[in-house]
Write a protein that holds these residues in place. Sequence first.
Motif, PDB file in Angstrom:
ATOM      1  N   SER A   1       9.554  -4.010 -10.030  1.00 21.54           N
ATOM      2  CA  SER A   1       9.709  -4.100 -11.477  1.00 21.54           C
ATOM      3  C   SER A   1       9.417  -2.734 -12.064  1.00 21.54           C
ATOM      4  O   SER A   1       8.872  -1.849 -11.381  1.00 21.54           O
ATOM      5  N   GLY A   2       9.737  -2.569 -13.346  1.00 24.53           N
ATOM      6  CA  GLY A   2       9.448  -1.301 -13.988  1.00 24.53           C
ATOM      7  C   GLY A   2       7.972  -1.054 -14.157  1.00 24.53           C
ATOM      8  O   GLY A   2       7.535   0.099 -14.322  1.00 24.53           O
ATOM      9  N   PHE A   3       7.171  -2.125 -14.125  1.00 26.71           N
ATOM     10  CA  PHE A   3       5.730  -1.992 -14.273  1.00 26.71           C
ATOM     11  C   PHE A   3       5.020  -1.812 -12.930  1.00 26.71           C
ATOM     12  O   PHE A   3       3.810  -1.627 -12.886  1.00 26.71           O
ATOM     13  N   LEU A   4       5.778  -1.890 -11.852  1.00 26.56           N
ATOM     14  CA  LEU A   4       5.234  -1.681 -10.507  1.00 26.56           C
ATOM     15  C   LEU A   4       6.051  -0.560  -9.851  1.00 26.56           C
ATOM     16  O   LEU A   4       6.928  -0.797  -9.038  1.00 26.56           O
ATOM     17  N   PRO A   5       5.793   0.698 -10.227  1.00 25.11           N
ATOM     18  CA  PRO A   5       6.608   1.820  -9.768  1.00 25.11           C
ATOM     19  C   PRO A   5       6.287   2.253  -8.343  1.00 25.11           C
ATOM     20  O   PRO A   5       5.900   3.395  -8.070  1.00 25.11           O
TER      21      PRO A   5
ATOM     22  N   SER B   1      -0.061 -11.117 -11.577  1.00 29.52           N
ATOM     23  CA  SER B   1       0.711  -9.898 -11.817  1.00 29.52           C
ATOM     24  C   SER B   1       0.469  -8.915 -10.689  1.00 29.52           C
ATOM     25  O   SER B   1      -0.615  -8.344 -10.560  1.00 29.52           O
ATOM     26  N   ARG B   2       1.494  -8.702  -9.886  1.00 27.42           N
ATOM     27  CA  ARG B   2       1.392  -7.723  -8.807  1.00 27.42           C
ATOM     28  C   ARG B   2       1.324  -6.312  -9.376  1.00 27.42           C
ATOM     29  O   ARG B   2       0.694  -5.423  -8.791  1.00 27.42           O
ATOM     30  N   ALA B   3       1.987  -6.109 -10.531  1.00 28.27           N
ATOM     31  CA  ALA B   3       1.952  -4.795 -11.169  1.00 28.27           C
ATOM     32  C   ALA B   3       0.551  -4.457 -11.648  1.00 28.27           C
ATOM     33  O   ALA B   3       0.062  -3.334 -11.464  1.00 28.27           O
ATOM     34  N   ARG B   4      -0.112  -5.427 -12.277  1.00 26.81           N
ATOM     35  CA  ARG B   4      -1.460  -5.174 -12.768  1.00 26.81           C
ATOM     36  C   ARG B   4      -2.440  -5.006 -11.614  1.00 26.81           C
ATOM     37  O   ARG B   4      -3.347  -4.163 -11.674  1.00 26.81           O
ATOM     38  N   ALA B   5      -2.271  -5.784 -10.566  1.00 28.90           N
ATOM     39  CA  ALA B   5      -3.133  -5.632  -9.395  1.00 28.90           C
ATOM     40  C   ALA B   5      -3.018  -4.216  -8.838  1.00 28.90           C
ATOM     41  O   ALA B   5      -4.022  -3.574  -8.511  1.00 28.90           O
ATOM     42  N   TRP B   6      -1.792  -3.719  -8.766  1.00 26.09           N
ATOM     43  CA  TRP B   6      -1.583  -2.358  -8.257  1.00 26.09           C
ATOM     44  C   TRP B   6      -2.168  -1.315  -9.196  1.00 26.09           C
ATOM     45  O   TRP B   6      -2.838  -0.370  -8.773  1.00 26.09           O
TER      46      TRP B   6
ATOM     47  N   GLU C   1      -4.578  -1.544 -11.351  1.00 24.36           N
ATOM     48  CA  GLU C   1      -6.033  -1.562 -11.496  1.00 24.36           C
ATOM     49  C   GLU C   1      -6.792  -1.400 -10.184  1.00 24.36           C
ATOM     50  O   GLU C   1      -7.934  -0.935 -10.187  1.00 24.36           O
ATOM     51  N   THR C   2      -6.161  -1.776  -9.065  1.00 21.85           N
ATOM     52  CA  THR C   2      -6.884  -1.726  -7.786  1.00 21.85           C
ATOM     53  C   THR C   2      -6.216  -0.834  -6.753  1.00 21.85           C
ATOM     54  O   THR C   2      -6.834  -0.500  -5.745  1.00 21.85           O
ATOM     55  N   GLY C   3      -4.934  -0.496  -6.977  1.00 22.57           N
ATOM     56  CA  GLY C   3      -4.203   0.273  -5.986  1.00 22.57           C
ATOM     57  C   GLY C   3      -3.603  -0.585  -4.892  1.00 22.57           C
ATOM     58  O   GLY C   3      -2.953  -0.065  -3.975  1.00 22.57           O
ATOM     59  N   ASP C   4      -3.755  -1.912  -4.978  1.00 26.64           N
ATOM     60  CA  ASP C   4      -3.254  -2.840  -3.961  1.00 26.64           C
ATOM     61  C   ASP C   4      -2.421  -3.906  -4.661  1.00 26.64           C
ATOM     62  O   ASP C   4      -2.962  -4.740  -5.396  1.00 26.64           O
ATOM     63  N   TYR C   5      -1.111  -3.911  -4.419  1.00 23.17           N
ATOM     64  CA  TYR C   5      -0.247  -4.869  -5.111  1.00 23.17           C
ATOM     65  C   TYR C   5      -0.390  -6.294  -4.590  1.00 23.17           C
ATOM     66  O   TYR C   5       0.181  -7.227  -5.150  1.00 23.17           O
TER      67      TYR C   5
ATOM     68  N   ASP D   1      -5.099 -10.848  -9.224  1.00 22.90           N
ATOM     69  CA  ASP D   1      -4.852 -10.366 -10.584  1.00 22.90           C
ATOM     70  C   ASP D   1      -6.204 -10.195 -11.293  1.00 22.90           C
ATOM     71  O   ASP D   1      -6.933 -11.160 -11.496  1.00 22.90           O
ATOM     72  N   PRO D   2      -6.539  -8.975 -11.707  1.00 20.18           N
ATOM     73  CA  PRO D   2      -7.854  -8.739 -12.309  1.00 20.18           C
ATOM     74  C   PRO D   2      -8.037  -9.382 -13.680  1.00 20.18           C
ATOM     75  O   PRO D   2      -9.163  -9.448 -14.175  1.00 20.18           O
ATOM     76  N   ARG D   3      -6.935  -9.857 -14.309  1.00 21.49           N
ATOM     77  CA  ARG D   3      -7.041 -10.384 -15.665  1.00 21.49           C
ATOM     78  C   ARG D   3      -6.826 -11.896 -15.729  1.00 21.49           C
ATOM     79  O   ARG D   3      -6.450 -12.432 -16.766  1.00 21.49           O
TER      80      ARG D   3
END
Length: 379
Positions: free
Chosen positions: A289-293, A339-344, A346-350, A354-356
């Motif tokens: 996704s665009g949020f998971l570059p 959210s795999r994008a947010r996981a990546w 915030e943690t560097g691991d997709y 999900d931290p949220r």
Amino acid sequence: MERPDFAQYPYLVAWEVTNACMLACRHCRASAQPHPLPGELSTEEGLRLIEEVATYRPKPLLLLTGGDPLARPDLFSLIARARELGLKVGLTPAATPLLTQEMVFRLREVGVTRLALSLDGASPESHDAFRGEKGTFARTLAALDWAREAGLPTQVNTTVTRDNWPELKVMPELLAEKGVVLWSLFFLVPVGRGTLLKQLSAKEFEEVLHWLYEVSKVYPFHVKATEAHHFRRVVLQRREAEGGKDRALAAGESLHREYFQDGMEHSRLGVTDGNGFVFVSATGHVAPSGFLPVYAGNVREKPLLEIYRESPLFRQLRDKDLLKGKCGVCEYRYVCGGSRARAWAETGDYLAADPRCAYVPPAWLDLKGKRPLAERRGA
């Protein structure tokens, strides 16, 4: 209709047709600039991509995004070819001087299926500050009116941050007045220029998602949460508890019913980054996704479908049993997955949890030995 196999074909293909945009939005995941990037896909390469996507079965929705798609000179040729091949086309233009009444009517005539416009505040002051240019709020409202006049369905995309969330509570009335068919709320992922903004806490996420469910029961438009997949869990929980009707596109309804004759159910199918969804950057790089570059290849080197099917990145994201932490044992992981994008971001691991998300699955409590024995026995 047989359930689509997302290991074989995506449900939605988003192509960032250009990075160019006159605006400098505070949250822009693309960090768009006034001019195109060097090496953006040419007209010939874009047409070849569209022709490939048109061979997928079932045919996916093609979303042309940016930057600002209107900044691309060959946009109408691309749309016309996509429509000629039977693809449904969505467009996300920026509210710049390029977005005129004539442009909106022309987009309708060439066959755009839905126009997605952004509103990140309920007033000119807040929205224009968010977008980095005065007049964007008024231009967006005018474009919504022009689209209604042209018979072109509209959706409003709203980025949700800690700063603008309180003001968003008054937006449903405005959206209903403008006749939008979908309110899609993009919960901030700290990528691009969005790294400078503040996210909601996990607790605040939960409060907002429950509020959105209430909105979906009252207003005439559909409601969808992007990069807040646990909205699907909230909707399922609320429906089970209340048995009521709503317009939440989270756990059963078709996201783009008018895009697909068979009315496939986007959220029940569990569409997430890399699982039914694929993103092609302006220069041809392919990401979940665009949020998971995180890129798995380039369409200049391999067909998009080969990258989508075979890359280790996409194969991992489609395997929900690889998820880590509480997401990996959550009973909602096949419809949500976090959210795999947010996981990546915030943690560097997709694949991380999900931290949220505030929800704690019973299986996670069992693993930690924290669920009462009577509850585990079903007492």
